[in-house]
Design a protein around this motif. Structure first.
Motif, PDB file in Angstrom:
ATOM      1  N   TYR A  14      -3.965   7.401  -3.892  1.00  0.00           N
ATOM      2  CA  TYR A  14      -4.056   7.264  -2.368  1.00  0.00           C
ATOM      3  C   TYR A  14      -3.965   6.557  -1.526  1.00  0.00           C
ATOM      4  N   ALA A  15      -3.210   5.536  -1.176  1.00  0.00           N
ATOM      5  CA  ALA A  15      -3.256   4.684  -0.261  1.00  0.00           C
ATOM      6  C   ALA A  15      -3.347   3.011  -1.078  1.00  0.00           C
ATOM      7  N   THR A  16      -2.454   3.187  -2.042  1.00  0.00           N
ATOM      8  CA  THR A  16      -2.409   1.754  -2.705  1.00  0.00           C
ATOM      9  C   THR A  16      -1.009   1.569  -2.802  1.00  0.00           C
ATOM     10  N   ARG A  17       0.102   2.340  -2.045  1.00  0.00           N
ATOM     11  CA  ARG A  17       1.667   1.301  -1.486  1.00  0.00           C
ATOM     12  C   ARG A  17       1.686   0.754   0.082  1.00  0.00           C
ATOM     13  N   ASP A  18       2.681   0.625  -0.283  1.00  0.00           N
ATOM     14  CA  ASP A  18       2.748   0.484   1.541  1.00  0.00           C
ATOM     15  C   ASP A  18       3.390   1.730   2.230  1.00  0.00           C
ATOM     16  N   ASP A  19       1.993   2.830   2.200  1.00  0.00           N
ATOM     17  CA  ASP A  19       3.026   4.031   3.049  1.00  0.00           C
ATOM     18  C   ASP A  19       2.464   4.052   4.101  1.00  0.00           C
ATOM     19  N   HIS A 123      -0.354   1.595   8.537  1.00  0.00           N
ATOM     20  CA  HIS A 123      -0.093   1.719   6.951  1.00  0.00           C
ATOM     21  C   HIS A 123      -1.687   1.833   6.301  1.00  0.00           C
ATOM     22  N   GLY A 124      -1.980   2.518   4.922  1.00  0.00           N
ATOM     23  CA  GLY A 124      -2.524   3.615   4.084  1.00  0.00           C
ATOM     24  C   GLY A 124      -3.394   2.096   3.726  1.00  0.00           C
ATOM     25  N   ALA A 125      -1.903   1.062   2.633  1.00  0.00           N
ATOM     26  CA  ALA A 125      -3.340   0.007   2.095  1.00  0.00           C
ATOM     27  C   ALA A 125      -3.629  -0.879   2.788  1.00  0.00           C
ATOM     28  N   ARG A 126      -3.256  -1.369   4.361  1.00  0.00           N
ATOM     29  CA  ARG A 126      -4.491  -1.949   5.206  1.00  0.00           C
ATOM     30  C   ARG A 126      -5.252  -1.224   5.769  1.00  0.00           C
TER      31      ARG A 126
END
Length: 215
Positions: A14-19, A123-126
């Motif tokens: 979950y939310a570990t890439r540049d999604d 942005h998921g990762a941020r």
């Protein structure tokens, strides 16, 4: 971030890439755009809210590809169309080399209000959301009513310019604002559907009610 992803190793993340996700925004003017990305509960005031409605029949958008709002299709012996709302022809959006478009028959392609920055990117990762210089909205364009290609040898090439006045009044003032295509969303009505609406009442406040005279 409303989604997670799983790989062939049976690992989910979950939310570990540049999604990225894109949401309709509440922004109307440049002054409302935050100077830097926002996060946490501050994001909520920039994301538009919605409601899911049920209608008894087919609903479609119709586009004029011009500055005039189109009418609903002409009635036939079996059915007719009733107007639900009118708006501006939204085509697609792009950001960071990614994008998505609208099916022109979909009501989502006819936005009631014109806004040059109609969506916000998250942005998921941020864990942040913001408005960035590489995000663009695309709208169907029109040409002036008095432009006749048979009489004008040169193609119509308007001057680039601002689209800010129309945000407040929804009335075109500048040349670029007059180029934004207009549209109308209509609902199919026949005798069976009309009888059903008469029995149950209108499903949407302010929308076509056969028990009331039109206009």
């Amino acid at each position: 971030m409303p989604f997670m992803f799983c790989d062939i190793n049976f690992q989910c993340h979950y939310a570990t890439r540049d999604d990225k996700t894109y949401w309709l925004s509440t922004i109307s003017t440049r002054a409302e755009i935050p100077p830097s990305p926002v996060q946490g509960t501050d994001v909520l005031r920039f994301i538009s809210r919605c409601v899911v409605c049920e209608v008894p029949s087919t609903v479609m958008a119709f586009h004029s590809q011009g500055p005039d709002i189109p009418d609903c299709p002409l009635p036939t012996r079996d059915h007719r169309w009733e107007s639900i709302w009118e708006g501006f022809s939204f085509f697609m959006h792009t950001a960071a080399g990614e994008g998505s478009g609208q099916i022109f028959s979909s009501p989502g392609s006819c936005l009631e209000r014109f806004r040059p920055a109609p969506f916000i990117e998250c942005h998921g990762a941020r864990g942040t959301c913001g408005f960035f210089a590489n995000k663009f909205s695309f709208w169907l364009a029109s040409v002036p009513r008095n432009y006749n290609p048979d009489q004008n040898r040169d193609p119509y090439e308007p001057q680039d310019g601002p689209c800010e006045e129309m945000i407040r009044t929804q009335q075109a003032r500048t040349e670029m604002e007059r180029m934004v295509g207009r549209c109308r969303v209509c609902m199919l009505i026949n005798d069976e559907i009309e009888a059903s609406i008469r029995e149950t009442g209108p499903l949407l406040p302010g929308v076509y009610d056969p028990r009331q005279p039109l206009g």
